[in-house]
Scaffold this motif. Structure first.
Motif, short mmCIF file in Angstrom:
data_model
loop_
_atom_site.label_atom_id
_atom_site.label_comp_id
_atom_site.label_asym_id
_atom_site.label_seq_id
_atom_site.Cartn_x
_atom_site.Cartn_y
_atom_site.Cartn_z
N GLY A 131 -1.31 -6.85 10.66
CA GLY A 131 -0.02 -6.42 10.66
C GLY A 131 1.12 -7.56 10.54
N ALA A 132 0.68 -8.63 10.34
CA ALA A 132 1.54 -9.77 10.08
C ALA A 132 2.23 -9.73 8.85
CB ALA A 132 0.89 -11.12 10.34
N PRO A 133 3.33 -10.30 8.62
CA PRO A 133 4.17 -10.36 7.34
C PRO A 133 3.30 -10.56 6.07
CG PRO A 133 5.58 -11.29 8.84
CD PRO A 133 4.31 -10.92 9.52
N GLU A 134 2.41 -11.66 6.32
CA GLU A 134 1.62 -11.92 5.35
C GLU A 134 0.51 -10.90 4.90
OE1 GLU A 134 0.16 -14.38 8.86
OE2 GLU A 134 2.06 -13.71 8.05
N ALA A 156 0.52 7.47 -6.34
CA ALA A 156 0.79 8.09 -5.15
C ALA A 156 0.30 7.72 -3.95
CB ALA A 156 0.61 9.81 -5.24
N VAL A 157 -1.11 7.44 -4.08
CA VAL A 157 -1.94 6.89 -2.73
C VAL A 157 -1.27 5.50 -2.39
CG1 VAL A 157 -4.25 6.14 -2.21
CG2 VAL A 157 -3.91 8.54 -3.29
N THR A 158 -1.33 4.84 -3.77
CA THR A 158 -0.83 3.25 -3.39
C THR A 158 0.52 3.25 -2.42
OG1 THR A 158 -1.94 2.62 -5.45
CG2 THR A 158 -0.15 1.24 -4.32
N VAL A 159 1.43 3.85 -3.04
CA VAL A 159 2.67 4.00 -2.37
C VAL A 159 2.57 4.38 -0.94
CG1 VAL A 159 5.13 5.18 -2.29
CG2 VAL A 159 3.94 4.16 -4.68
N ALA A 160 1.66 5.42 -0.45
CA ALA A 160 1.54 6.10 0.63
C ALA A 160 0.93 5.01 1.46
CB ALA A 160 0.71 7.31 0.60
N PHE A 161 -0.08 4.23 1.25
CA PHE A 161 -0.61 3.20 1.93
C PHE A 161 0.17 2.15 2.35
CE2 PHE A 161 -4.95 5.30 1.05
CZ PHE A 161 -5.26 5.41 2.28
N LEU A 162 1.01 1.64 1.12
CA LEU A 162 1.93 0.75 1.39
C LEU A 162 3.11 0.98 2.39
CD1 LEU A 162 2.53 -2.38 0.38
CD2 LEU A 162 3.62 -1.30 -1.46
N SER A 163 3.59 2.28 2.07
CA SER A 163 4.48 2.61 3.23
C SER A 163 3.94 2.56 4.56
CB SER A 163 4.90 4.14 2.92
OG SER A 163 5.66 4.00 1.64
N VAL A 164 2.84 3.04 4.68
CA VAL A 164 2.16 3.06 6.18
C VAL A 164 2.14 1.67 6.58
CG1 VAL A 164 0.18 3.69 7.48
CG2 VAL A 164 1.06 5.15 5.95
N SER A 165 1.75 0.88 5.73
CA SER A 165 1.52 -0.80 6.05
C SER A 165 3.02 -1.44 6.56
CB SER A 165 1.23 -1.37 4.82
OG SER A 165 -0.06 -1.04 4.25
N ALA A 166 4.13 -0.92 6.02
CA ALA A 166 5.34 -1.43 6.05
C ALA A 166 5.64 -0.99 7.70
CB ALA A 166 6.44 -1.24 5.13
N VAL A 167 5.49 0.18 7.93
CA VAL A 167 6.03 0.74 9.04
C VAL A 167 5.12 0.26 10.23
CG1 VAL A 167 5.75 2.95 10.55
CG2 VAL A 167 6.53 2.81 8.22
N TYR A 168 3.83 -0.11 9.86
CA TYR A 168 2.95 -0.78 11.14
C TYR A 168 3.41 -2.18 11.33
CZ TYR A 168 -1.48 -2.39 13.13
OH TYR A 168 -2.23 -2.80 14.22
N VAL A 169 3.54 -2.79 10.21
CA VAL A 169 3.97 -4.32 10.39
C VAL A 169 5.37 -4.33 11.23
CG1 VAL A 169 5.12 -6.35 9.27
CG2 VAL A 169 3.12 -5.37 8.29
N LEU A 170 6.46 -3.34 11.24
CA LEU A 170 7.42 -3.23 12.04
C LEU A 170 6.91 -3.16 13.55
CD1 LEU A 170 9.98 -1.36 9.57
CD2 LEU A 170 9.96 -3.88 10.38
N LEU A 171 5.88 -2.18 13.46
CA LEU A 171 5.77 -1.66 14.97
C LEU A 171 4.73 -2.41 15.55
CD1 LEU A 171 6.17 2.06 14.46
CD2 LEU A 171 7.86 0.60 15.38
#
Length: 207
Positions: A131-134, A156-171
């Motif tokens: 969950g680090a920025p890197e 679609a799967v890629t965008v979904a996983f990348l979106s989940v990643s971004a939210v997780y990094v923030l939290l």
């Protein structure tokens, strides 16, 4: 590293299949997803040990790849990609932080257990913690060619996983505090069922 990063890198292993044998690409992308995710199914049962095999999975990948090249089929190619993704997952976790609730504190020297060596491999912390920025940067790097395949499902799967990643990094850091507080609410008789990093947390140890 995040499970989503592992999944995206696992799917990326199907890109050479897409370029050379596109008829096997759909199964290979699915196999890369499953293989990239599979090791983290041990999250609550000996995490980074029960299903993580950095040496043995890598060794198993070689004959599977040879079989896929000698007798290509949906099964053989998919198996090779799945094993390679699983091996990559376990090996890549060595580059991350230690096995602890707050790995940015660098209090654990356990990254991944090597069944071959019979010991824990220490974390290299090139990716400081999941969950680090890197970590997100690694997910984004491999997401670009996956989206570029032009396959609607893969995109679609890629965008979904990348979106989940971004939210997780923030939290990520607030989630560690939340997990600690929730662990503190677990009755003492149920404590053996908690992952060790939760049992070692401050809130739980004060019960």
């Amino acid at each position: 590293m995040m499970a989503t990063t592992h999944v995206l890198w696992g799917m990326a292993l199907a890109l050479p299949v897409l370029a050379t044998a596109p008829e096997f690409a759909p199964a290979s992308f699915a196999a890369g997803l499953v293989g990239g995710l599979l090791p983290d199914l041990d999250l609550y049962a000996g995490h980074r040990k029960t299903l993580h095999y950095p040496i043995y999975a890598s060794l198993a990948t070689a004959p599977a790849l040879a079989l896929a090249l000698a007798a290509p089929s949906t099964l053989t190619v998919g198996l090779a990609v799945a094993l390679a993704a699983s091996a990559l997952h376990a090996a890549a976790d060595v580059l991350g932080g230690g096995l602890e609730l707050r790995p940015w504190q660098e209090g654990s020297e356990r990254a991944v257990y090597s069944h071959y060596h019979g010991r824990w491999i220490r974390p290299r912390r090139l990716v400081r913690y999941d969950g680090a920025p890197e970590d997100l940067a690694l997910a984004a790097v491999v997401a670009a060619p996956l989206v570029g395949t032009g396959d609607g499902t893969v995109t679609a799967v890629t965008v979904a996983f990348l979106s989940v990643s971004a939210v997780y990094v923030l939290l990520r850091k607030p989630l560690a505090t939340l997990a600690e507080r929730l662990a503190g609410l677990v009755p003492q008789p149920l404590s053996p069922y908690l992952p060790e990093r939760y049992r070692e947390s401050g809130a739980y140890s004060r019960q």
